[in-house]
Design an enzyme around this catalytic site. Sequence first.
Site, mmCIF file in Angstrom:
data_model
loop_
_atom_site.group_PDB
_atom_site.id
_atom_site.type_symbol
_atom_site.label_atom_id
_atom_site.label_comp_id
_atom_site.label_asym_id
_atom_site.label_seq_id
_atom_site.Cartn_x
_atom_site.Cartn_y
_atom_site.Cartn_z
ATOM 1 N N SER A 132 0.805 -1.226 0.000
ATOM 2 C CA SER A 132 0.000 0.000 0.000
ATOM 3 C C SER A 132 0.836 1.273 0.000
ATOM 4 O O SER A 132 0.320 2.339 -0.315
ATOM 5 C CB SER A 132 -0.947 0.014 1.198
ATOM 6 O OG SER A 132 -0.230 0.138 2.405
ATOM 7 N N HIS B 91 1.130 4.338 6.735
ATOM 8 C CA HIS B 91 0.536 5.212 5.720
ATOM 9 C C HIS B 91 0.957 6.661 5.928
ATOM 10 O O HIS B 91 1.437 7.036 6.995
ATOM 11 C CB HIS B 91 -0.985 5.102 5.721
ATOM 12 C CG HIS B 91 -1.487 3.860 5.046
ATOM 13 N ND1 HIS B 91 -2.799 3.481 5.075
ATOM 14 C CD2 HIS B 91 -0.850 2.912 4.318
ATOM 15 C CE1 HIS B 91 -2.948 2.353 4.394
ATOM 16 N NE2 HIS B 91 -1.779 1.989 3.936
ATOM 17 N N ASP C 91 -7.932 6.314 4.544
ATOM 18 C CA ASP C 91 -8.016 5.163 5.446
ATOM 19 C C ASP C 91 -9.245 5.123 6.340
ATOM 20 O O ASP C 91 -9.290 4.306 7.263
ATOM 21 C CB ASP C 91 -6.779 5.128 6.348
ATOM 22 C CG ASP C 91 -5.516 4.805 5.595
ATOM 23 O OD1 ASP C 91 -5.617 4.394 4.425
ATOM 24 O OD2 ASP C 91 -4.434 4.977 6.174
#
Length: 173
Positions: free
Chosen positions: A51, A90, A115
């Site tokens: 990701s 992230h 998210d």
Amino acid sequence: MLPQFSGAQLRQSLTQALNFCLVLTTAFMFWKGLSVVTDSPSPIVVVLSGSMEPAFQRGDILFLWNREARVKVGDIVVYNVKGRDIPIVHRVVRNHVSSKNQLLLTKGDNNAMDDVDLYAHKQYYLDRQNEVIGAVKGYVPWVGYVTILLSENLWAKYALLAGMGFLAMVQRD
């Protein structure tokens, strides 16, 4: 019936057992010391998904720092979601700062959406103080594949343990 040991064999076996305990204790103390210095419960994490590509690849080891009171938009953070054991890596795409706390919205570089769907039910932002483990300050590429291999393949874990046990038994000082 228990095997009979001579005094020298018993001493050597006890020495090997104590050396093994020393190695385990040293590793544990190093981890705890690193946790105190970085102010992070998990100062080193492995990237488990794609990701965050191209910034980080699966298998990269990340070094975290949690001593800054605030993180900036663009920083890469690692956070835990309530009810899940796996940390998520992230980038911060938005933040809301008040005098008491900082709320963050994150997104994976390789993900199409933010998210919010990963957060706990009815949660729209991360609380910097309670949910962020740390901000990424460095990384080593590919080294974490060993951890991924051991966690995803039970046979690899048992093979490694068997090999370590065998080496501990046959090693002579």
